[in-house]
Scaffold this motif. Structure first.
Motif, mmCIF file in Angstrom:
data_model
loop_
_atom_site.group_PDB
_atom_site.id
_atom_site.type_symbol
_atom_site.label_atom_id
_atom_site.label_comp_id
_atom_site.label_asym_id
_atom_site.label_seq_id
_atom_site.Cartn_x
_atom_site.Cartn_y
_atom_site.Cartn_z
ATOM 1 N N SER A 272 20.866 62.856 25.586
ATOM 2 C CA SER A 272 22.163 62.205 25.387
ATOM 3 C C SER A 272 23.291 63.188 25.659
ATOM 4 O O SER A 272 23.081 64.401 25.744
ATOM 5 C CB SER A 272 22.270 61.695 23.947
ATOM 6 O OG SER A 272 22.204 62.778 23.029
ATOM 7 N N ALA A 273 24.512 62.644 25.752
ATOM 8 C CA ALA A 273 25.677 63.497 25.970
ATOM 9 C C ALA A 273 25.843 64.485 24.832
ATOM 10 O O ALA A 273 26.118 65.677 25.053
ATOM 11 C CB ALA A 273 26.936 62.635 26.111
ATOM 12 N N GLU B 188 27.314 58.809 31.878
ATOM 13 C CA GLU B 188 27.622 57.576 32.590
ATOM 14 C C GLU B 188 26.319 56.854 32.927
ATOM 15 O O GLU B 188 25.716 57.067 33.961
ATOM 16 C CB GLU B 188 28.426 57.879 33.854
ATOM 17 C CG GLU B 188 29.793 58.477 33.555
ATOM 18 C CD GLU B 188 30.607 58.710 34.807
ATOM 19 O OE1 GLU B 188 30.974 57.721 35.478
ATOM 20 O OE2 GLU B 188 30.876 59.886 35.125
ATOM 21 N N GLU B 189 25.870 56.056 31.975
ATOM 22 C CA GLU B 189 24.690 55.204 32.118
ATOM 23 C C GLU B 189 23.397 55.988 32.339
ATOM 24 O O GLU B 189 22.431 55.452 32.886
ATOM 25 C CB GLU B 189 24.884 54.184 33.248
ATOM 26 C CG GLU B 189 26.089 53.274 33.042
ATOM 27 C CD GLU B 189 26.116 52.098 34.006
ATOM 28 O OE1 GLU B 189 25.141 51.330 34.028
ATOM 29 O OE2 GLU B 189 27.112 51.958 34.735
ATOM 30 N N LEU C 124 25.773 51.703 29.483
ATOM 31 C CA LEU C 124 26.405 52.384 28.352
ATOM 32 C C LEU C 124 26.947 53.743 28.796
ATOM 33 O O LEU C 124 26.242 54.531 29.410
ATOM 34 C CB LEU C 124 25.394 52.604 27.225
ATOM 35 C CG LEU C 124 25.939 53.208 25.924
ATOM 36 C CD1 LEU C 124 26.749 52.177 25.157
ATOM 37 C CD2 LEU C 124 24.794 53.727 25.057
ATOM 38 N N ASN C 125 28.202 53.982 28.486
ATOM 39 C CA ASN C 125 28.826 55.278 28.742
ATOM 40 C C ASN C 125 29.190 55.948 27.417
ATOM 41 O O ASN C 125 29.403 55.262 26.403
ATOM 42 C CB ASN C 125 30.088 55.135 29.603
ATOM 43 C CG ASN C 125 29.753 54.911 31.061
ATOM 44 O OD1 ASN C 125 28.581 54.944 31.469
ATOM 45 N ND2 ASN C 125 30.769 54.669 31.867
ATOM 46 N N VAL D 264 31.851 48.921 31.255
ATOM 47 C CA VAL D 264 32.968 48.122 31.765
ATOM 48 C C VAL D 264 34.260 48.415 31.015
ATOM 49 O O VAL D 264 35.357 48.242 31.554
ATOM 50 C CB VAL D 264 32.646 46.608 31.687
ATOM 51 C CG1 VAL D 264 31.515 46.250 32.636
ATOM 52 C CG2 VAL D 264 32.307 46.194 30.252
ATOM 53 N N ARG D 265 34.133 48.861 29.748
ATOM 54 C CA ARG D 265 35.323 49.223 28.965
ATOM 55 C C ARG D 265 35.565 50.724 28.945
ATOM 56 O O ARG D 265 36.644 51.177 28.558
ATOM 57 C CB ARG D 265 35.185 48.733 27.514
ATOM 58 C CG ARG D 265 35.304 47.231 27.324
ATOM 59 C CD ARG D 265 35.706 46.871 25.900
ATOM 60 N NE ARG D 265 34.878 47.464 24.873
ATOM 61 C CZ ARG D 265 33.822 46.871 24.315
ATOM 62 N NH1 ARG D 265 33.475 45.663 24.716
ATOM 63 N NH2 ARG D 265 33.124 47.476 23.381
ATOM 64 N N MET D 266 34.549 51.493 29.343
ATOM 65 C CA MET D 266 34.660 52.942 29.291
ATOM 66 C C MET D 266 34.291 53.571 30.641
ATOM 67 O O MET D 266 33.284 54.263 30.761
ATOM 68 C CB MET D 266 33.770 53.511 28.178
ATOM 69 C CG MET D 266 34.256 53.163 26.778
ATOM 70 S SD MET D 266 33.222 53.886 25.459
ATOM 71 C CE MET D 266 33.326 55.644 25.815
ATOM 72 N N PRO D 267 35.116 53.320 31.677
ATOM 73 C CA PRO D 267 34.866 53.952 32.979
ATOM 74 C C PRO D 267 35.120 55.457 32.898
ATOM 75 O O PRO D 267 35.603 55.968 31.883
ATOM 76 C CB PRO D 267 35.876 53.263 33.896
ATOM 77 C CG PRO D 267 36.991 52.877 32.977
ATOM 78 C CD PRO D 267 36.346 52.514 31.673
#
Length: 231
Positions: free
Chosen positions: A135-136, A180-181, A187-188, A211-214
């Motif tokens: 994960s990030a 980024e996914e 999911l971002n 879509v909400r977190m580009p």
């Protein structure tokens, strides 16, 4: 008793009792060891991550590995209470699911979370554990905990690969991590460190639908989270 282990533990206790840092000569005097003997033990403890030195500083500090162990045995609820206001501020500012995690051995432990009110949202992972490289926020920990990173990369080099190692380097340079996914399709996420006296103690993350977190919003959120960690 094994003398070398006894001496190593004595050194760690002396550093801890002195507030977390001591110079070589002070350590030798406190432990009644020859300077060369103390230095050799400190070199081993440093290689294992139990002590460390900072740039342009002659003192020895307790390292990431022992601080990680101390956190595992310490008061997680106290850390959660202390950092909860920042988590709430991030949740209000972003409208997305926010979480706080801590390193636990070679895993990420999700200590606290606030779920987004949106119908389509990232779920809370509070109380869960995940691999560091998954994960990030896990990559963030590896970027800010060099000894743990070195050990994980050496043990799991074939699984992690050069791409992940390169991303860890980039995270260390810019000061935050993005996903980024990679962890989950659609999911971002973005994660920033919580540092105390230059040492990583926890990390904050925000996750939501791509879509909400580009990518552009991830950078904006990273700046917001970093600022909230400074106040």
């Amino acid at each position: 008793m094994i003398q070398s282990i006894e001496r190593a533990l004595h050194i760690l206790e002396c550093i801890a009792h002195a507030g977390g840092n001591l110079r070589l000569q002070q350590i030798a005097e406190a432990t009644e060891l020859k300077t060369t003997t103390a230095h050799n033990i400190l070199k081993t403890l440093g290689a294992l991550g139990y002590v460390r030195r900072r740039p342009n500083d002659t003192r020895y500090y307790l390292g990431d590995r022992i601080l990680n162990l101390a956190r595992i045995a310490g008061d997680d609820s106290g850390l959660r209470r202390r950092l909860r206001p920042r988590l709430e501020a991030m949740a209000e500012a972003s409208g997305e699911t926010v979480f706080m995690a801590v390193p636990s051995g070679d895993e990420v432990f999700f200590l606290d979370a606030i779920e987004s009110p949106e119908t389509l949202r990232a779920s809370s992972q509070q109380g869960e554990r995940t691999p560091m490289e998954g994960s990030a926020i896990g990559l963030l920990f590896l970027a800010f905990m060099p000894i743990l990173r070195q050990q994980l990369l050496s043990l799991h080099a074939s699984r992690i690969g050069p791409d992940v190692a390169g991303e860890i380097d980039r995270i260390a340079e810019r000061g935050y991590a993005v996903d980024e996914e990679n962890y989950l399709p659609g999911l971002n996420a973005v994660a920033v460190p919580w540092l105390e006296e230059g040492e990583l103690r926890a990390g904050f993350g925000i996750a939501g639908p791509s879509v909400r977190m580009p990518a552009s919003r991830l950078e904006t959120l990273a700046a917001l989270m970093t600022e909230l960690c400074r106040t």
